[in-house]
Design a protein around this motif. Structure first.
Motif, mmCIF file in Angstrom:
data_model
loop_
_atom_site.group_PDB
_atom_site.id
_atom_site.type_symbol
_atom_site.label_atom_id
_atom_site.label_comp_id
_atom_site.label_asym_id
_atom_site.label_seq_id
_atom_site.Cartn_x
_atom_site.Cartn_y
_atom_site.Cartn_z
ATOM 1 N N SER A 38 -63.080 26.357 -44.139
ATOM 2 C CA SER A 38 -64.138 25.641 -43.436
ATOM 3 C C SER A 38 -65.439 26.427 -43.412
ATOM 4 O O SER A 38 -66.524 25.872 -43.602
ATOM 5 N N VAL A 39 -65.324 27.731 -43.145
ATOM 6 C CA VAL A 39 -66.526 28.572 -43.109
ATOM 7 C C VAL A 39 -67.140 28.652 -44.502
ATOM 8 O O VAL A 39 -68.365 28.584 -44.668
ATOM 9 N N LEU A 40 -66.271 28.758 -45.489
ATOM 10 C CA LEU A 40 -66.732 28.855 -46.873
ATOM 11 C C LEU A 40 -67.562 27.630 -47.256
ATOM 12 O O LEU A 40 -68.587 27.744 -47.939
ATOM 13 N N ALA A 41 -67.135 26.467 -46.789
ATOM 14 C CA ALA A 41 -67.839 25.226 -47.131
ATOM 15 C C ALA A 41 -69.174 25.110 -46.405
ATOM 16 O O ALA A 41 -69.990 24.257 -46.736
ATOM 17 N N ARG A 42 -69.377 25.968 -45.391
ATOM 18 C CA ARG A 42 -70.600 25.874 -44.590
ATOM 19 C C ARG A 42 -71.439 27.138 -44.615
ATOM 20 O O ARG A 42 -72.226 27.399 -43.705
ATOM 21 N N LEU A 43 -71.274 27.934 -45.638
ATOM 22 C CA LEU A 43 -72.056 29.174 -45.727
ATOM 23 C C LEU A 43 -73.535 28.844 -45.748
ATOM 24 O O LEU A 43 -73.979 27.949 -46.467
ATOM 25 N N GLY A 44 -74.291 29.590 -44.930
ATOM 26 C CA GLY A 44 -75.730 29.397 -44.915
ATOM 27 C C GLY A 44 -76.187 28.198 -44.108
ATOM 28 O O GLY A 44 -77.387 27.944 -44.009
ATOM 29 N N ALA A 45 -75.229 27.433 -43.542
ATOM 30 C CA ALA A 45 -75.608 26.279 -42.720
ATOM 31 C C ALA A 45 -76.348 26.749 -41.469
ATOM 32 O O ALA A 45 -76.061 27.833 -40.943
ATOM 33 N N ASP A 46 -77.296 25.938 -40.990
ATOM 34 C CA ASP A 46 -78.048 26.352 -39.806
ATOM 35 C C ASP A 46 -77.263 26.051 -38.526
ATOM 36 O O ASP A 46 -76.195 25.421 -38.567
ATOM 37 N N GLN A 47 -77.833 26.500 -37.391
ATOM 38 C CA GLN A 47 -77.099 26.409 -36.114
ATOM 39 C C GLN A 47 -76.693 24.985 -35.748
ATOM 40 O O GLN A 47 -75.541 24.767 -35.363
ATOM 41 N N PRO A 48 -77.605 23.990 -35.857
ATOM 42 C CA PRO A 48 -77.183 22.631 -35.487
ATOM 43 C C PRO A 48 -75.989 22.127 -36.315
ATOM 44 O O PRO A 48 -75.079 21.484 -35.770
ATOM 45 N N ALA A 49 -75.982 22.473 -37.600
ATOM 46 C CA ALA A 49 -74.877 22.024 -38.456
ATOM 47 C C ALA A 49 -73.566 22.693 -38.048
ATOM 48 O O ALA A 49 -72.525 22.027 -37.916
ATOM 49 N N VAL A 50 -73.614 24.023 -37.825
ATOM 50 C CA VAL A 50 -72.399 24.750 -37.441
ATOM 51 C C VAL A 50 -71.928 24.314 -36.057
ATOM 52 O O VAL A 50 -70.735 24.063 -35.837
ATOM 53 N N ALA A 51 -72.890 24.182 -35.126
ATOM 54 C CA ALA A 51 -72.537 23.762 -33.763
ATOM 55 C C ALA A 51 -71.912 22.369 -33.790
ATOM 56 O O ALA A 51 -70.938 22.094 -33.085
ATOM 57 N N GLY A 52 -72.462 21.492 -34.614
ATOM 58 C CA GLY A 52 -71.933 20.138 -34.729
ATOM 59 C C GLY A 52 -70.524 20.129 -35.295
ATOM 60 O O GLY A 52 -69.661 19.363 -34.854
ATOM 61 N N TRP A 53 -70.285 21.038 -36.250
ATOM 62 C CA TRP A 53 -68.934 21.144 -36.829
ATOM 63 C C TRP A 53 -67.937 21.653 -35.793
ATOM 64 O O TRP A 53 -66.830 21.112 -35.646
ATOM 65 N N ILE A 54 -68.339 22.705 -35.046
ATOM 66 C CA ILE A 54 -67.441 23.270 -34.016
ATOM 67 C C ILE A 54 -67.131 22.212 -32.955
ATOM 68 O O ILE A 54 -66.012 22.136 -32.443
ATOM 69 N N ALA A 55 -68.130 21.385 -32.641
ATOM 70 C CA ALA A 55 -68.008 20.457 -31.510
ATOM 71 C C ALA A 55 -67.032 19.312 -31.777
ATOM 72 O O ALA A 55 -66.548 18.691 -30.839
ATOM 73 N N ARG A 56 -66.749 19.004 -33.037
ATOM 74 C CA ARG A 56 -65.828 17.894 -33.314
ATOM 75 C C ARG A 56 -64.449 18.208 -32.738
ATOM 76 O O ARG A 56 -63.949 19.327 -32.885
ATOM 77 N N PRO A 57 -63.840 17.226 -32.041
ATOM 78 C CA PRO A 57 -62.629 17.507 -31.244
ATOM 79 C C PRO A 57 -61.524 18.259 -31.987
ATOM 80 O O PRO A 57 -60.996 19.257 -31.460
ATOM 81 N N TRP A 58 -61.187 17.814 -33.182
ATOM 82 C CA TRP A 58 -60.093 18.498 -33.866
ATOM 83 C C TRP A 58 -60.483 19.911 -34.263
ATOM 84 O O TRP A 58 -59.660 20.841 -34.187
ATOM 85 N N ASN A 59 -61.740 20.076 -34.703
ATOM 86 C CA ASN A 59 -62.188 21.424 -35.054
ATOM 87 C C ASN A 59 -62.141 22.343 -33.839
ATOM 88 O O ASN A 59 -61.693 23.487 -33.917
ATOM 89 N N ALA A 60 -62.628 21.815 -32.698
ATOM 90 C CA ALA A 60 -62.625 22.603 -31.462
ATOM 91 C C ALA A 60 -61.196 22.981 -31.078
ATOM 92 O O ALA A 60 -60.911 24.126 -30.710
#
Lengths: 145, 136
Positions: free
Chosen positions: B51-73
């Motif tokens: 998951s981190v590999l697919a989001r390398l270099g992503a900015d804070q809103p993108a990463v925060a949005g990914w973390i916030a999704r229920p299953w990811n959280a």
């Protein structure tokens, strides 16, 4: 023989000379077979990724704190020291992961044949290097592309 | 005259002592917990790295949005809890092998547990904050 002589491993040879009695062999004596290197590295990498959790916690807390804090982590990870730490973290994580799976196999009786110990350790090294290389090449493809 | 062995009161029945306890007197709980957390961490770790590999270099809103999704959280919370549990169990075994003074050993184990609890809580609060306050 006094307690002090025992403590410094002093003894008498059969001709009466004073000699230092041998200690049981420790890591300085051995040839370092691969199985032993693998076992030691399993612990070392476990300790390394335990310390590496600091990076995970920092990353998550910064993501929750906001864009400025997150930019700080990103900048640190992208710095030479950050990249070096991340490389060490990736290597350690994959080694401990593959080695751990091997340990779980041993726990249920798979792969315990003496003959398989050194080739098994070699396989763990190869898997670790391969997985680390794959992740970093993929990472640069994602990041650069 | 040899000193009398000190009497140690045993607060459990003979059956209670015997049940599940080997010669280590502490049962197999530590060993089992280490293996079970390891087993669960295999897929969790692979998922996290991917998951981190697919989001390398992503900015804070993108990463925060990914973390916030229920299953990811949920998966991140599981990863955090099991990682620190496994780390504490593993480090304790290392300490027990190399630290021979009981007071130092106990201090090292307790400090590691406190630190792991604090770090784990901080990471969990971060995930929960994002999961609960995410814009929809």
């Amino acid at each position: 023989m006094s307690d002090a002589d025992d403590a410094v491993f002093l003894g008498k040879a059969s001709d009466g000379r004073l000699i230092r009695r041998p200690l049981s062999p420790h890591i300085g004596i051995y040839h370092w077979p691969l199985s032993m290197v693998g076992s030691i590295l399993n612990r070392a990498t476990g300790i390394a990724i335990s310390i590496g959790t600091l990076l995970l916690v920092w990353w998550l807390v910064a993501a929750a704190a906001g864009p400025v804090a997150f930019a700080g982590v990103q900048a640190f990870i992208a710095s030479p020291i950050g990249l070096l730490l991340l490389l060490g973290w990736t290597l350690s994580l994959f080694f401990h992961l593959f080695s751990g799976i091997r340990h779980l196999g041993w726990d249920i009786g798979i792969g315990t044949a003496k003959r398989s110990l050194n080739p098994g350790a070699l396989a763990i090294f190869a898997l670790t290097l391969g997985a680390t290389a794959a992740v970093w090449i993929a990472g640069y493809a994602v990041f650069g592309g | 005259m040899a000193p009398m062995p000190r009497h140690r009161p045993v607060m459990r029945s003979a059956l209670g002592r015997v049940r599940g306890l080997g010669p280590a007197r502490a049962g197999a709980h530590h060993w089992q917990a280490e293996r079970i957390s390891a087993l669960a961490l295999v897929p969790l770790t692979l998922w996290f790295v991917g998951s981190v590999l697919a989001r390398l270099g992503a900015d804070q809103p993108a990463v925060a949005g990914w973390i916030a999704r229920p299953w990811n959280a949920a998966l991140l919370l599981a990863l955090i809890a099991l990682t620190f549990q496994h780390a504490v169990l593993g480090l304790q075994v290392v300490y027990e092998d190399y630290i021979h003074r009981k007071a130092v050993l106990a201090t090292a184990i307790l400090l590691t547990r406190f630190l792991a609890l604090l770090l784990g809580l901080a990471a969990a609060v971060a995930v929960l904050k994002l999961a609960v306050t995410a814009p929809h």
